[in-house]
Design a protein around this motif. Structure first.
Motif, mmCIF file in Angstrom:
data_model
loop_
_atom_site.group_PDB
_atom_site.id
_atom_site.type_symbol
_atom_site.label_atom_id
_atom_site.label_comp_id
_atom_site.label_asym_id
_atom_site.label_seq_id
_atom_site.Cartn_x
_atom_site.Cartn_y
_atom_site.Cartn_z
ATOM 1 N N GLN A 1 2.616 3.351 -7.641
ATOM 2 C CA GLN A 1 3.628 2.511 -6.990
ATOM 3 C C GLN A 1 4.002 1.340 -7.896
ATOM 4 O O GLN A 1 5.167 0.947 -7.975
ATOM 5 N N CYS A 2 3.026 0.762 -8.555
ATOM 6 C CA CYS A 2 3.295 -0.394 -9.416
ATOM 7 C C CYS A 2 4.083 0.003 -10.653
ATOM 8 O O CYS A 2 4.999 -0.705 -11.068
ATOM 9 N N LEU B 1 -10.431 -4.229 -20.040
ATOM 10 C CA LEU B 1 -10.040 -3.275 -19.005
ATOM 11 C C LEU B 1 -9.245 -2.109 -19.601
ATOM 12 O O LEU B 1 -9.341 -0.973 -19.130
ATOM 13 N N GLN C 1 -12.637 -8.148 -13.805
ATOM 14 C CA GLN C 1 -11.277 -7.834 -14.240
ATOM 15 C C GLN C 1 -10.737 -6.620 -13.494
ATOM 16 O O GLN C 1 -9.579 -6.608 -13.071
ATOM 17 N N THR C 2 -11.581 -5.610 -13.327
ATOM 18 C CA THR C 2 -11.152 -4.404 -12.614
ATOM 19 C C THR C 2 -10.819 -4.742 -11.163
ATOM 20 O O THR C 2 -9.778 -4.319 -10.644
ATOM 21 N N ARG D 1 -4.499 -7.277 -7.498
ATOM 22 C CA ARG D 1 -3.134 -7.637 -7.902
ATOM 23 C C ARG D 1 -2.165 -6.505 -7.579
ATOM 24 O O ARG D 1 -1.070 -6.725 -7.054
ATOM 25 N N GLN D 2 -2.565 -5.291 -7.901
ATOM 26 C CA GLN D 2 -1.696 -4.149 -7.600
ATOM 27 C C GLN D 2 -1.510 -4.013 -6.095
ATOM 28 O O GLN D 2 -0.410 -3.738 -5.620
ATOM 29 N N LEU D 3 -2.599 -4.222 -5.357
ATOM 30 C CA LEU D 3 -2.524 -4.140 -3.895
ATOM 31 C C LEU D 3 -1.556 -5.183 -3.360
ATOM 32 O O LEU D 3 -0.737 -4.901 -2.474
ATOM 33 N N PHE E 1 -7.643 -6.787 -10.923
ATOM 34 C CA PHE E 1 -6.497 -5.967 -11.297
ATOM 35 C C PHE E 1 -6.079 -5.092 -10.115
ATOM 36 O O PHE E 1 -4.896 -4.967 -9.802
ATOM 37 N N VAL E 2 -7.068 -4.519 -9.430
ATOM 38 C CA VAL E 2 -6.771 -3.698 -8.246
ATOM 39 C C VAL E 2 -6.188 -4.574 -7.130
ATOM 40 O O VAL E 2 -5.225 -4.183 -6.468
ATOM 41 N N LEU F 1 1.019 -6.517 -4.900
ATOM 42 C CA LEU F 1 2.403 -6.153 -5.223
ATOM 43 C C LEU F 1 2.902 -5.076 -4.263
ATOM 44 O O LEU F 1 4.019 -5.167 -3.733
ATOM 45 N N VAL F 2 2.074 -4.084 -4.008
ATOM 46 C CA VAL F 2 2.492 -2.986 -3.135
ATOM 47 C C VAL F 2 2.689 -3.485 -1.703
ATOM 48 O O VAL F 2 3.651 -3.112 -1.026
ATOM 49 N N GLU G 1 9.015 -10.179 -5.284
ATOM 50 C CA GLU G 1 7.750 -9.438 -5.173
ATOM 51 C C GLU G 1 6.736 -9.908 -6.207
ATOM 52 O O GLU G 1 5.554 -10.086 -5.897
ATOM 53 N N VAL G 2 7.187 -10.120 -7.426
ATOM 54 C CA VAL G 2 6.258 -10.516 -8.490
ATOM 55 C C VAL G 2 5.675 -11.901 -8.203
ATOM 56 O O VAL G 2 4.467 -12.115 -8.309
ATOM 57 N N MET H 1 3.330 -11.800 -5.316
ATOM 58 C CA MET H 1 2.076 -11.158 -5.712
ATOM 59 C C MET H 1 1.142 -12.178 -6.351
ATOM 60 O O MET H 1 -0.046 -12.240 -6.030
ATOM 61 N N VAL I 1 3.254 -8.707 -15.602
ATOM 62 C CA VAL I 1 2.111 -9.221 -14.826
ATOM 63 C C VAL I 1 1.026 -8.167 -14.604
ATOM 64 O O VAL I 1 -0.046 -8.498 -14.096
ATOM 65 N N LEU I 2 1.302 -6.913 -14.959
ATOM 66 C CA LEU I 2 0.317 -5.862 -14.684
ATOM 67 C C LEU I 2 -0.204 -5.177 -15.941
ATOM 68 O O LEU I 2 -0.784 -4.098 -15.858
ATOM 69 N N LEU J 1 -1.845 3.339 -5.814
ATOM 70 C CA LEU J 1 -1.472 1.939 -6.045
ATOM 71 C C LEU J 1 -0.823 1.796 -7.415
ATOM 72 O O LEU J 1 0.232 1.179 -7.580
ATOM 73 N N GLU K 1 2.388 -16.819 -13.519
ATOM 74 C CA GLU K 1 0.941 -17.063 -13.609
ATOM 75 C C GLU K 1 0.616 -18.491 -14.003
ATOM 76 O O GLU K 1 -0.500 -18.948 -13.800
ATOM 77 N N TYR L 1 5.871 -5.450 -1.565
ATOM 78 C CA TYR L 1 6.991 -4.529 -1.723
ATOM 79 C C TYR L 1 7.368 -3.882 -0.390
ATOM 80 O O TYR L 1 8.535 -3.718 -0.066
ATOM 81 N N HIS L 2 6.341 -3.522 0.376
ATOM 82 C CA HIS L 2 6.595 -2.775 1.609
ATOM 83 C C HIS L 2 6.609 -3.641 2.857
ATOM 84 O O HIS L 2 7.365 -3.367 3.784
ATOM 85 N N TYR M 1 7.702 0.527 -9.708
ATOM 86 C CA TYR M 1 8.424 -0.598 -9.108
ATOM 87 C C TYR M 1 9.629 -1.003 -9.951
ATOM 88 O O TYR M 1 9.534 -1.150 -11.163
#
Lengths: 340, 608
Positions: A31-32, A222, B562-563, B569-571, B566-567, B573-574, B504-505, B508, A215-216, A28, B482, B577-578, A35
């Motif tokens: 990929q980010c 963290l 937060q973790t 958010r990445q998910l 964050f995951v 975006l991906v 995409e952004v 997301m 944004v990331l 993940l 945001e 994207y696809h 991007y």
């Protein structure tokens, strides 16, 4: 027997699940970071997934003592199961962990493929907002200038316009048009007015596109945790001598010695908290040894530079083992006193 | 359970106290204007509270249920027992309430507070800029502009004695300016804008109006309508010669007044005729100033002066706006750094940028003022063509059907895919004038590519080939994805890439906001599982010293949340994207529902 099997199954599950989840999250992230707006990347990349497995395995071995401790807090077990715990974790930390760290040398290190920037999108870069109208990946580099190279091996020339985002009163700097200029030079100028703390907090170098970086970029807490997750990579960078091996296995030993704290409190949640905090503390201190930290620069300097027969972190980890053991003994004898 | 609720309430109150104490006594203050310090401290305390509130609530949830399950774990000897279903119901009800509170804090209140903090932090920079620019313009002899800028600086920092003194000084000095610079820039229109003349008026209608005015001895109006009738008549129109006669007759009557012998009347009359002639030849700027001057000189302005002043003003406002319309705007700017691109079919594009945007409602219509506005033009190969920039521009909404064919072609109103099906477009005035006196026109500055000559006639206005409603969405997007609310995000995602933003952004962020309550529910279910696994022993009392664990839980929960987000958010975006923006939300919701079911089954399968 049931308890022994339970511990063993839990250990195997933790290692496998941790590795698979870690590899998935790694993909993940890759990929980010790769991007770029307006371009495409494949969803599944086998080399990337294999790299993810190699990165995630040492991470899941490092965290296995903690998760197994949490399992044993939930399922209090008799001595044979506890012995199995110690045997499994000792083998994991003394044998599997060093091998898995060494295996990182065999990964091709692909985090992301570098791509040229694309046209038609606004991007914030330093104190500027850039808009590229032309990207020429195949132009020759200007002589005398060192340009950042794309993976294709050519410098990238860009044309477009950029706008100053802060309230600069210098008219000539408010809007600038550039034509056929090296992208790396543009980026350097974008950041030249950034002060030291802004440069430190900017995490955009990891990303191919600043749109994703905006944004990331992870929050501060963290970021610190990321240092722990990346520790196997830092260890692999200088894992050559016996001293490095001892530093690594002593960290594993300190993590194993978190187990006796499982009876810290009669309230299981309190014991859980104690185990998690102790493990994170050990990992954080060890991370300072392998990577310079902006948050604790003095501690990093002390750990990395004090000359001793073995690394200072080795002695610290042994000290942590003793502290955890002593605390556990104190709690044990107090409980026995209360019972009697 | 009641005791648990008290613990939750105490945790929240304690957090509120800690945040405000930190903000008021210990937090480092950035550079601020003196009168904003207290307000900033309050906002900062509120922001800290809203950010930490979800973690504290989750911690309280965990502790509360850990104790509750410890007291109520009998009858749970088997998996999927009835007692576990009862517990599950209680968890879901509590979770839904907590999710509502956390969502309101994070998605509704926190963005508002963050925006207010950002504005207060910008004030010193804006003040310094306006103060310096005012002094600079004063040194260069631009007294009126210097006064306007100092006025803006005084509004941002009303407590500065130096600024107030300078403002008064500049105000006095700027009132003595007389400038006789000749004015140009007159767009020619066949008929001036006049509500009494409908767009479909013909020669006969206007002739009838002229005759009616003639009969009522309103000689100027009679001449005006008759002249307009002649102007729009076809050469074969039979009313044309009648209109010419009426105009001539009305002019003869006007001339009688001119030569009546009364000197004072004649001088006013001469000035009025100068204004009227300027109006007829469509020099609305000249006619406006003349009639305005007459209005000031006459204690009771005659009807002709009032009427033609108003007509001149309305026609003038189609080409220029007034300097004083930009007063007070800086303070009320709602958007900073607004940007978008208009892409054409031939791959050429125009990049629009404004440093600040202020919205005003005037007579029911929305008017926007764009500070430091620029448009940069690129051709189909991405090469720079030209650029215009102006300190202030005024934007209005105009019906696209108002434009004739040549105008539509000039502004690409028919070719742009962004405009299809939309009625109102942005109409941007680039030149501004003074309302009271003729001190010159503030025009845009042009810059051309090397080797390209300046265009002979650069327009004083722009028409942007886009839906006016999209402009509002772009204004919000410029502040960052945001900071946008849910509905703005939903409508903007579909048009983002047209205007140079990443679909995409934004998608997301949209997904993350939509999924936020569901994600919180998942977290709380996970904590419920933890609470069961690590519940207090049935026969032991909850000791007061265990409350000391709670503050140590909060940072761990913050890290965990937060973790997780964050995951997620990445998910998001991906997946976007696809899978594309259309299917990504559905896919993401499906994944989360799957996890919800898994965690629910995991909880129900718990036993002692």
């Amino acid at each position: 027997m049931k308890q022994i099997l339970g511990v063993f199954s839990a250990f195997v599950f933790i290692i496998i699940a941790g590795t698979v989840c870690g590899a998935f999250i790694f993909n993940l992230y890759a990929q980010c970071t790769g991007y770029v707006a307006g371009t495409t990347v494949p969803l599944v990349s086998m080399p990337m997934f294999q790299t993810g497995i190699l990165y995630a395995l040492p991470f899941s071995i490092l965290f296995s003592p903690l998760f197994l401790t949490l399992y044993l807090i939930r399922h209090p077990s008799k001595m044979p199961a506890v012995i199995v715990f110690y045997v499994l974790e000792t083998i994991a930390c003394f044998i599997f962990l060093p091998f898995s760290v060494k295996a990182l040398d065999f990964s091709d290190g692909i985090i992301r493929e570098k791509k040229a920037v694309s046209t038609g999108y606004f991007r914030k870069s330093g104190n500027y907002l850039c808009f590229y109208t032309l990207v020429d990946e195949h132009s020759e580099a200007d002589s005398g200038k060192t340009d950042e190279r794309s993976s294709a091996g050519h410098s990238v020339k860009v044309s477009g316009v950029r706008f100053r985002l802060d309230e600069s009163s210098v008219d000539s700097k408010k809007i600038e048009i550039f034509e056929n200029v090296s992208e790396s030079l543009i980026k350097k100028e974008d950041f030249q007015d950034f002060d030291a703390s802004q440069k430190k907090n900017y995490g955009g170098e990891l990303f191919a596109d600043s749109l994703a970086a905006e944004v990331l970029t992870p929050p501060l807490l963290l970021k610190g945790f990321q240092e722990i997750l990346m520790m196997p990579v830092f260890i692999a960078e200088k894992f050559e001598s016996l001293a490095d091996y001892l530093a690594l296995v002593s960290m594993g030993l300190a993590l194993i010695f978190v187990y006796p704290l499982k009876n810290f409190s009669r309230w299981k949640l309190g014991s859980t908290l104690c185990a998690i905090l102790s493990s994170l503390f050990v990992l954080s201190v060890n991370a300072l040894n392998y990577r310079y930290s902006d948050l604790w620069p003095a501690a990093s300097a002390v750990l990395q530079k004090i000359p001793l027969p073995f690394p200072l972190i080795f002695y610290l980890n042994i000290f942590f083992c003793l502290v955890f053991a002593v605390v556990a003994l104190i709690v044990f004898f107090r409980r026995r006193g209360e019972l009697s | 359970m009641k005791r648990g609720k008290i613990v939750t309430f105490v945790c929240i109150v304690f957090l509120l106290l800690v945040c405000f104490v930190w903000s008021y006594f210990y937090g480092h203050l950035p550079e601020l204007l003196p009168h904003s310090v207290s307000y900033f401290k309050f906002l900062r305390g509120m922001s800290a509270f809203l950010k930490i509130f979800p973690a504290v609530l989750c911690t309280a949830f965990l502790v509360d249920f850990s104790v509750f399950f410890g007291r109520n774990d009998e009858n749970s000897t088997q998996r999927f027992s009835a007692q576990m279903f009862v517990h599950y119901k209680k968890i879901v009800v509590t979770s839904l309430f907590y999710v509502f509170m956390m969502s309101m804090a994070t998605l509704v209140f926190l963005p508002k507070v963050s925006r207010a903090i950002a504005y207060v932090q910008r004030q010193p920079d804006l003040f310094a800029m306006y103060f310096a620019m005012a002094k600079e313009n004063k040194e260069q002899g631009r007294d009126l502009l210097a006064y306007r800028l100092m006025q803006l600086a005084a509004q941002i920092n009303p407590n500065s004695a130096e600024v107030q003194t300078l403002k008064t000084k500049y105000e006095i000095e700027s009132e003595h300016i007389v400038d006789s610079e000749a004015l140009v820039e007159i767009p020619v229109e066949k008929i001036p804008f006049d509500e009494e003349i409908s767009s479909s008026a013909n020669c006969l209608e206007l002739l009838q109006k002229a005759k009616k005015a003639f009969s009522e001895e309103r000689w100027l109006d009679a001449h005006y309508y008759a002249s307009m009738a002649v102007r729009i008549a076809n050469p074969r129109d039979i009313s044309r010669s009648d209109a010419e006669k009426t105009a001539a007759e009305a002019w003869r009557k006007i001339s009688e007044i001119k030569y009546s012998g009364d000197f004072e009347l004649a001088s006013v009359f001469n000035r009025k005729m100068e204004g009227y002639n300027a109006y007829i030849r469509a020099d609305y700027l000249e006619s406006y100033y003349i009639f305005n001057e007459l209005k000031i000189l006459q204690r009771n302005p005659d009807p002709d002066v009032k009427r033609y002043l108003e007509l001149s003003r309305k026609n003038l406002e189609k080409q220029y706006f007034f300097f004083d319309e930009c007063e007070d705007l800086q303070r009320y700017e709602t958007v900073s750094n607004l940007y978008f691109v208009i892409k054409h079919e031939d791959k050429s594009c125009e990049v629009y940028f404004a440093k600040g945007v202020t919205d005003l409602k005037k007579q029911g219509n929305l008017v926007r003022f764009l500070r430091d506005f620029s448009v940069t033009y690129f051709d189909g190969s991405g090469t720079f063509v030209k650029q215009l920039s102006v300190p202030y521009a005024k934007m209005l909404s105009v019906d696209s059907s108002f434009f004739n064919r040549s105008q539509r072609e000039k502004w690409s109103l028919d070719n742009s895919e962004t405009l299809q099906g939309f009625k109102y477009v942005p109409y941007i005035l680039l030149s501004s004038v003074n309302r009271e006196s003729n001190v010159g026109i503030s025009k845009p500055a042009y810059k051309y590519a090397t080797g390209r000559e300046a265009d002979a006639e650069e327009s004083s206005y722009l028409v942007v080939p886009m839906n006016f409603a999209d402009f509002g969405k772009i204004a919000e997007a410029s502040n960052g994805a945001e900071n946008m609310d849910l509905f703005s995000l939903m409508s903007f995602v579909r048009i983002a890439s047209k205007y140079g933003y990443s679909t995409e952004v934004f998608n997301m962020i949209l997904q993350e906001k939509i999924l936020y309550p569901l994600s919180l529910l998942l977290l709380l279910l996970l904590f419920a599982n933890m609470a069961w696994n690590y519940r207090i022993s049935g026969n032991s009392l909850f000791k007061f010293k265990w409350t000391l664990f709670i503050p140590f839980f909060v940072p761990l929960v913050i890290l965990f949340m937060q973790t997780t987000f964050f995951v997620i958010r990445q998910l998001c975006l991906v997946i976007t994207y696809h899978a594309g923006a259309e299917f990504s939300l559905l896919l993401a919701i499906s994944v989360e529902i799957l996890f919800l079911v898994m965690l629910s089954v995991l909880f129900l399968s718990r036993k002692e």
